[in-house]
Write an enzyme that holds these catalytic residues in place. Structure first.
Site, PDB file in Angstrom:
ATOM      1  N   ASP A 120     -49.342  30.177  -6.263  1.00  0.00           N
ATOM      2  CA  ASP A 120     -48.431  29.833  -4.730  1.00  0.00           C
ATOM      3  C   ASP A 120     -47.987  28.655  -4.779  1.00  0.00           C
ATOM      4  O   ASP A 120     -49.720  27.347  -4.731  1.00  0.00           O
ATOM      5  CB  ASP A 120     -49.058  31.042  -3.891  1.00  0.00           C
ATOM      6  N   GLU A 174     -37.009  37.924   9.993  1.00  0.00           N
ATOM      7  CA  GLU A 174     -38.101  38.486   9.318  1.00  0.00           C
ATOM      8  C   GLU A 174     -38.137  38.383   8.021  1.00  0.00           C
ATOM      9  O   GLU A 174     -37.703  38.095   7.719  1.00  0.00           O
ATOM     10  CB  GLU A 174     -38.441  40.092   8.614  1.00  0.00           C
TER      11      GLU A 174
END
Length: 874
Positions: free
Chosen positions: A273, A620
């Protein structure tokens, strides 16, 4: 003749100096498409120096001109349509919404279409020499198959929900659609992420350590990854930021070596990542520096480093004896194997996908699929007294709420940019008759009732004798020298990364300065609002009044300026863009508190009120600088619907008019008051470019809702354990002991279905297949789609087992009165459960099999809509 031979040998010797250095690159064996991929990869990598090998392990792999190898950037996104390119692309519903379709065929088609759009863009990259630019490649870092174990996680919207089986089946369909079925070439390369045991919290993801039981590991967190690696043959895997049992996931002995490479025999590539390798030594503190962290990550099979260049230290690590060059070679061969399989070293005439035209972008077929999936994703949660569908001939409809006209919300995150976005207000307005009056009031923000009423200040802004703003754009983040200067009437911009900003400047690591002189029109005050991605700084009369010089994700900040009529104020807004899309806007106006009673009086003559609320990807998402009440860093601190929306709904309900609550969200929302008092509730998620059309189709009955929840909607925060506890105890429908507000698998229809004749054998031997048949009839007056769900529950076991677990589902379409016999076959793989040691077994004893329109044993499911029988496993 002798002279000729002498010249011939001299030329031959010159051509062989430095090995193949003088050979034309196109003549080298690895460019010969008639040879096998392995032979070509071995030849290519065998020609590279150590430094060249290491450089290829960065996501932005540079070109190798001496071999004719073009630059390539591995980083690309296709979560729900090709994202972040300068092209207009089809935006399908957000991943969690696609999961609500429970439709593997639709996921396959969507992925297939997205891959074709990506191929068209990559073909343009080749033609224009942009293969080294981010978001133009064919290696997509999708799907996100982490388990949505806690509704507070802001990135849960990117997943397929809380169930391992549903996630695995949808993920597998996506991978098959994206990678294609050509016997030689990949259409595109999918990547299963984030491996593994990763689901927030966002603010601590870079240093958080996770430990779970062997049973939870194998029964909850690994099944979807195993399915995609061993069955779907996904090309790539992304290892997560967090640590697992005190080892960073990208350097985990158990996850990366034992399970992924040894047990599952994965031979594709692994990427970290982005910035995860830096986390080894900066946050986890498991390594001392970039050199040791990089060597350990490669030793564990992490082939690509995304985001930073810690891997450049691998050259020194080899020379220092920390890692062998042969280990580097293994990784580089994996990378070039993927590029070979994508046809990047072959003539376009040999690769059918390489001939994909740009006409596939936003084609009619793709737009139709986006609408179809948006329709299928909508979940009808409540419909008391048949409030829905509404009549198209109502005289007046009021559309209210923060998401009614919010084009950002419908696109979710990790999204592309379509040519047209249909909001809920747009869709409703287009659906009703010309005689119907549609009125719109935003009324509230997501978390408060005070709105900034914008005014046009362009006539009051001037500089150097010109109206508007002096806009200076810089090809760097530092507001450096030699800007491109243009005049702009207003500041309100949105760019996808790489899109042209102005002149030669692209939306990638650029900055801007906007300057003007504002003349006040009155004594009083005015409020300026600055909104943007990444960082910005706003100054009035050279005094800094707003500073968001950080990653801020659609963040908006305000400053109130007291004014005197005729006085001139110098305004300067500076902005910089980092990674991802870019946006910046400057607006002005006055804050006005909404009078709910006055609003209700204005809407008293409406025939129906449609409140479009919920939350948004503005609140979010991934590692966001958001601190509104109920939200923190991209996650949620409460799953309750923001109280200001409940208070407004209470006021609207008092009008006595039918109130329909259309909720947009990427996660479960608790709404205890609404579930009792609002007659109709529709969950529309983040529905993509055609969200508004799909919402209107459902509200007015042109589409019979058929979506089913891929997550549990809990009643309150009290139903949730600690966010940082990854144990599955009392989590998700499989282990939750309480009563949900709306259960996993739930969704209503405008018609009714009846289940009869559940047929299973009375007993079978362990590991044997179990055939299951059930008869389903549409007993209503409308055609509709039903999602037939099969659950199993082992009884009386000596170890912990799930209370129930989904092991089969099928979406069927039935006309009124039509009957269908639905068949399932439960194999040993579906019947296996993990024991306390994590071993997958098919235990002997009593097994309960349930088939119906939802879970067994929950009150929300209509009576007689779930059948169950016992079977004995010998």
């Amino acid at each position: 003749m002798k002279l000729t031979k002498t010249i011939f040998f001299a030329v031959a010797i010159l051509c062989r100096i430095n090995g193949h250095a003088q050979t034309q690159p196109s003549q080298l064996p690895f460019w010969n498409y008639k040879l096998g991929f392995k032979e070509r990869v071995d030849d290519l990598v065998g020609r590279l120096t150590l430094e060249e090998k290491v450089a290829q392990m960065l996501n932005h792999a540079p070109a190798i001109p001496r071999l004719g190898i073009p630059a390539y950037d591995w980083w690309n996104e296709v979560l729900h349509g090709v994202a972040r390119t300068p092209f207009k692309t089809t935006v399908y519903p957000q991943a969690i919404a696609m999961a609500a379709t429970w439709d593997t065929t639709a996921l396959y088609t969507m992925a297939d279409q997205s891959a074709m759009e990506g191929r068209a863009i990559h073909n343009k990259a080749i033609a224009s020499g942009k293969t080294g630019e981010r978001y133009w490649g064919l290696t997509y870092w999708t799907p996100n198959i982490n388990i949505f174990r806690d509704p507070r996680w802001g990135r849960g919207q990117e997943t397929y929900g809380e169930d391992p089986f549903l996630t695995a089946m949808l993920g597998k369909a996506f991978v098959h659609g994206l990678q294609g079925d050509d016997p030689k070439y990949l259409k595109a390369a999918a990547c299963a992420k984030h491996y593994a045991i990763h689901s927030g919290p966002e603010p601590s993801r870079h240093e958080f350590n996770v430990d779970v039981s062997a049973q939870d590991l194998w029964e909850t967190y690994l099944p979807a990854f195993k399915e995609l690696v061993t069955d779907a043959h996904v090309a790539g895997v992304m290892c997560a930021y967090n640590a697992f049992r005190k080892q960073p996931c990208c350097g985990s002995d158990l996850l990366m070596i034992d399970i992924l490479r040894n047990q599952w025999k994965f031979n594709g590539y692994v990427t970290s990542d982005c910035w995860a390798i830096d986390d080894f030594f900066k946050h986890h503190k498991t390594h001392t520096n970039a050199e040791t962290a990089s060597a350990d990550a490669v030793f564990h099979g992490t082939d690509v480093e995304c985001g930073t260049d810690a891997y450049l230290s691998l050259v020194k690590a080899v020379k220092d004896g920390i890692i062998k060059e042969s280990q580097i070679t293994v990784s580089v061969k994996r990378l070039f194997m993927i590029r070979m399989q994508l046809g990047m070293f072959d003539p376009a005439s040999e690769v059918v996908y390489a001939q994909t035209p740009t006409s596939v972008l936003e084609s009619g077929e793709h737009k139709a699929q986006a609408l179809k999936m948006a329709q299928e994703s909508i979940v009808l949660l409540k419909n008391e007294n048949n409030t829905l569908p509404l009549s198209k001939s109502l005289k007046k409809i009021a559309v209210v709420g923060p998401n009614a006209e919010n084009s950002i919300a419908v696109l979710g995150n990790y999204n592309g940019t379509p040519s047209e976005i249909v909001t809920a207000l747009n869709g409703i307005g287009q659906k009703v008759s010309s005689d119907t009056k549609v009125v719109y009031e935003q009324a509230v923000n997501f978390t408060n009732d005070t709105l900034l009423a914008f005014t046009d200040i362009s006539a009051q802004c001037a500089y150097e004798g010109k109206h508007g703003f002096k806009a200076e754009y810089f090809a760097n983040r530092q507001l450096g020298a030699s800007p491109i200067v243009v005049n702009e009437n207003e500041i309100d911009h949105f760019w996808q990364e790489g899109q042209q900003v102005t002149g030669s400047i692209k939306a990638n690591d650029f900055s801007a300065r906007y300057t003007t002189n504002f003349t006040a029109g009155e004594d009083g005050y005015i409020t300026f609002q600055v909104q943007g991605d990444d960082g910005y700084k706003f100054m009035i009369n050279d005094k800094e009044v707003i500073n968001a010089w950080e990653r801020n994700r659609w963040g908006a900040r305000t400053y109130r300026l007291d004014t005197k009529k005729g006085e001139v104020y110098k305004l300067v807004l500076e902005y910089w863009q980092g990674d991802g899309k870019a946006s910046v806007a400057l607006k002005a106006g006055k804050f006005v508190k909404t009078d709910f009673n006055a609003l209700a009086n204005r809407l008293a003559d409406a025939d129906a009120i449609i409140f479009v609320g919920g939350i948004s990807p503005q609140l979010e998402g991934e590692e966001m600088k958001v601190d509104y009440p109920g939200f923190n860093g991209g996650d949620r601190t409460s799953i309750l619907l923001p109280s200001v929306q409940t208070e407004l709904l209470k006021t609207l309900q008092k009008t006595g008019k039918p109130v329909v609550f259309v909720m947009m969200t990427g996660s479960a929302i608790a709404m205890p008051w609404e579930s009792v008092h609002i007659p109709a509730i529709v969950n529309a998620w983040y529905g993509g470019q055609s969200a508004g059309t799909a919402i209107a189709d459902v509200l007015f009955g042109d589409y019979n809702p058929s979506g089913r929840l891929p997550v549990t909607f809990y009643k309150s925060d009290a139903d949730l354990g600690s966010f940082e506890d990854y144990s599955m105890n009392n989590r998700t429908y499989r282990y939750f002991k309480g009563e949900p507000l709306y259960p996993f698998g739930y969704g209503l229809s405008y018609t009714s279905f009846q289940y009869k004749n559940l047929v299973i054998p009375a007993a079978v031997k362990a590991n044997a297949n179990i055939p299951v048949d059930v008869t389903v009839t549409n007993t209503g007056k409308r055609a509709g789609e039903e999602v037939v769900q099969l659950y199993i529950s082992y009884q009386g076991q000596s170890f912990k087992v799930a209370r129930k677990a989904l092991k089969g589902f099928k979406r069927i379409h039935l006309k009124p009165g039509e009957t269908s016999i639905v068949h399932f076959t439960l194999t040993a793989k579906e019947l296996a459960v993990a024991n306390a040691n994590g071993k997958m077994i098919c235990p002997a004893g009593k097994l309960v099999i349930s088939v119906g329109g939802g879970q067994p044993g929950v009150k929300n499911i209509p009576t007689g809509n779930v059948l169950q029988k016992d079977i004995k496993i010998n």
